[in-house]
Design a protein around this motif. Structure first.
Motif, PDB file in Angstrom:
ATOM      1  N   SER A 200       0.808  -1.222   0.000  1.00 50.59           N
ATOM      2  CA  SER A 200       0.000   0.000   0.000  1.00 50.59           C
ATOM      3  C   SER A 200       0.845   1.277   0.000  1.00 50.59           C
ATOM      4  O   SER A 200       0.478   2.248  -0.631  1.00 50.59           O
ATOM      5  N   GLU A 204       0.517   4.000  -2.969  1.00 45.66           N
ATOM      6  CA  GLU A 204       0.081   5.379  -2.709  1.00 45.66           C
ATOM      7  C   GLU A 204       1.016   6.386  -3.384  1.00 45.66           C
ATOM      8  O   GLU A 204       0.576   7.383  -3.938  1.00 45.66           O
ATOM      9  N   ARG A 208      -0.052   9.112  -6.118  1.00 43.10           N
ATOM     10  CA  ARG A 208       0.118  10.549  -5.886  1.00 43.10           C
ATOM     11  C   ARG A 208       0.902  11.179  -7.037  1.00 43.10           C
ATOM     12  O   ARG A 208       0.469  12.160  -7.642  1.00 43.10           O
ATOM     13  N   ARG A 229      -9.010   2.862  -1.917  1.00 48.91           N
ATOM     14  CA  ARG A 229      -8.042   3.899  -1.564  1.00 48.91           C
ATOM     15  C   ARG A 229      -7.306   4.410  -2.791  1.00 48.91           C
ATOM     16  O   ARG A 229      -6.836   5.543  -2.821  1.00 48.91           O
ATOM     17  N   ALA A 231      -8.877   4.461  -5.855  1.00 49.57           N
ATOM     18  CA  ALA A 231      -9.932   5.210  -6.549  1.00 49.57           C
ATOM     19  C   ALA A 231     -10.109   6.600  -5.950  1.00 49.57           C
ATOM     20  O   ALA A 231     -10.549   7.527  -6.621  1.00 49.57           O
ATOM     21  N   ALA A 232      -9.747   6.760  -4.669  1.00 50.49           N
ATOM     22  CA  ALA A 232      -9.923   8.052  -3.997  1.00 50.49           C
ATOM     23  C   ALA A 232      -9.001   9.128  -4.579  1.00 50.49           C
ATOM     24  O   ALA A 232      -9.148  10.301  -4.268  1.00 50.49           O
ATOM     25  N   TYR A 233      -8.059   8.750  -5.431  1.00 50.81           N
ATOM     26  CA  TYR A 233      -7.222   9.740  -6.119  1.00 50.81           C
ATOM     27  C   TYR A 233      -7.915  10.284  -7.369  1.00 50.81           C
ATOM     28  O   TYR A 233      -7.390  11.149  -8.047  1.00 50.81           O
ATOM     29  N   SER A 234      -9.094   9.769  -7.697  1.00 51.43           N
ATOM     30  CA  SER A 234      -9.784  10.200  -8.918  1.00 51.43           C
ATOM     31  C   SER A 234     -10.730  11.359  -8.628  1.00 51.43           C
ATOM     32  O   SER A 234     -10.959  11.723  -7.482  1.00 51.43           O
ATOM     33  N   ASP A 235     -11.291  11.942  -9.700  1.00 49.39           N
ATOM     34  CA  ASP A 235     -12.304  12.989  -9.541  1.00 49.39           C
ATOM     35  C   ASP A 235     -13.690  12.375  -9.442  1.00 49.39           C
ATOM     36  O   ASP A 235     -14.616  12.969  -8.920  1.00 49.39           O
TER      37      ASP A 235
END
Ligand SMILES: Nc1ncnc2c1ncn2[C@@H]1O[C@H](COP(=O)(O)OP(=O)(O)O)[C@@H](O)[C@H]1O
Ligand SMILES: [Mg+2]
Lengths: 256, 174
Positions: A200, A204, A208, A229, A231-235
């Motif tokens: 992880s 990450e 980033r 976690r 997918a949370a970097y997407s819009d």
């Protein structure tokens, strides 16, 4: 500082003649869109009426359980696999109507790719791997090398530039792969489980640096992942279930 | 979180004024929820009464935030004991989400929609936290990661439950 400035101008210069030229499409509408996509492998329906829309510069996560059709959707959108039915438009052009030569030109010039692993050429150094797409497009070695180093620095892996893929860690390898995907200044980067083989912490870091670099260059990203976690970097995310896609994204707080 | 133990712990490195204690707390642990002066005052008077701190000096002007506090031996023992004591793991057995899913099934409403809506809400918060983590320092990253891992666990539960809705429906309606 002056060095960096001329460098950037240079990157733009080599990139311009490479874009597809025929932006005949309407100014509005998505950069990449698909509707009613169907694709079966034998009797297995992989896609069963999937829709998709991507705006310029947008990072969209494609989520869903294993076997739901995420990779098939990505392959269709990227012109790698031809759907049995449905339409795909890129920049106003009908991708499904293009012949193989035009589709492969589109992939080479406008798209970048990052896969889970095994995408770097083992005989080449990391710098040569990143320079490869430019070399294949006829860019002079010196210019290609300079652009490669720029992207390796941007992904914080310039220290491994001279090493071969088997001499670096999995996370470094994925960052080299991202550098290679971005070196041609693509308008869309397709990434299929880019952190799937990483722990992880390195995953990450890849996400980033990848999303920051993509946002800086204005490249849109189609990010297939089953990890929330990541997918949370997407819009925005779309969910694929049994070959159908749906968008459940909520607007950020304050915008509602 | 035990504000008393945290303030005591902050005092262990040396005496501080009330306002300084509040600032140190907010900076290190307060992130979204800074302390009120009232909380600092009531906590410090309780610690004083229990002999865990003592007043080490008072600045001109008076108020409780102007008092300088020092930790006592009893206070140090108390911090030590608190750090040694493991926190009770949250058992998560009283789940509002589970209750809602069962009620949706019992009343013939769509439990699938309920799970999808919850999933979207979780991902929205995960995006906000990921963005904050990306901009922040290591303590931001650790605080946000703790929350992100919990949200991820919830999402896994939502997924597993969505996959077993038909089975659950048969059982609850039996
Ligand atoms: N090349 C292929 N040949 C046969 N079946 C395939 C092929 N690619 C995908 N499939 C099948 O299509 C379905 C969707 O696969 P895929 O798109 O890879 O899902 P995901 O990426 O969401 O795990 C699965 O049932 C898979 O087994
Ligand atoms: Mg896949």
């Amino acid at each position: 500082m002056h060095q960096a400035y001329t460098h950037r101008v240079y990157l733009v210069r080599i990139v311009l003649p490479m874009s597809l030229g025929s932006s005949s499409g309407p100014a509005s509408g998505p950069l990449l869109g698909a509707s009613g996509l169907r694709k079966a492998f034998g009797s297995t329906p992989a896609l069963d009426g999937a829709d998709f829309a991507l705006s310029p510069g947008e990072v969209v996560a494609v989520m869903g359980p294993s076997g739901s059709g995420k990779s098939t959707l990505l392959h269709c959108l990227a012109g790698i696999v031809r759907p049995d039915a449905g339409t795909i438009t890129y920049d106003g052009n009908d991708v499904t109507a293009m012949n193989d030569a035009r589709r492969s030109a589109l992939r080479r010039r406008d798209f970048g790719f990052v896969f889970q692993f095994g995408q770097l050429v083992p005989e080449l150094t990391c710098a040569e791997n990143v320079a490869l797409p430019l070399r294949l497009d006829g860019v002079r070695r010196k210019d290609a090398d300079r652009a490669a180093l720029h992207w390796l620095e941007r992904l914080e892996v310039d220290s491994v530039a001279r090493r071969r893929p088997d001499q670096i860690s999995g996370g470094q390898g994925q960052r080299v792969a991202v550098a290679r995907a971005l070196v041609t200044a693509p308008r869309v980067v397709f990434a299929d489980e880019p952190t799937g083989a990483l722990d992880s912490l390195s995953g990450e870091l890849v996400m980033r640096l990848f999303t920051e670099a993509a946002r800086d260059t204005g490249a849109a990203v189609v990010l297939v992942t089953h990890e929330t976690r990541v997918a949370a970097y997407s819009d925005r995310e779309i969910t694929v279930r049994d070959g159908r896609s749906r968008d459940f994204t909520l607007a950020p707080a304050g915008a509602r | 979180m035990s504000i008393g133990h945290t303030l005591l712990g902050l005092l262990e490195s040396g005496p501080r004024h009330g306002y300084d204690l509040k600032r140190a707390f907010d900076e290190k642990f307060g992130h979204d929820r800074p302390l009120h002066y009232g909380q600092v005052y009531s906590t410090m008077s309780r610690l004083l009464k229990n002999g865990l701190v003592e007043v080490d000096g008072v600045e001109a002007g008076g108020g409780p935030e102007r008092k300088r506090y020092a930790i006592t031996e009893a206070g140090i023992t108390d911090v030590e004991a608190w750090l040694k004591q493991p926190e009770k793991p949250e058992p998560y057995l009283q789940s509002t989400l589970y209750t809602k899913v069962v009620l949706a099934l019992l009343t013939g409403r769509s439990a699938g929609d309920l799970l999808d809506t919850q999933r979207a809400e979780h991902l929205r918060l995960m995006r906000i936290l990921t963005d904050r983590k990306r901009r922040g320092d290591l303590s931001d990253q650790l605080i946000c990661d703790h929350a992100l891992f919990h949200l991820e666990a919830d999402l896994r539960w939502l997924e597993l439950t969505a996959a077993r809705l038909d089975q659950l429906a048969t059982e609850v309606r039996a």
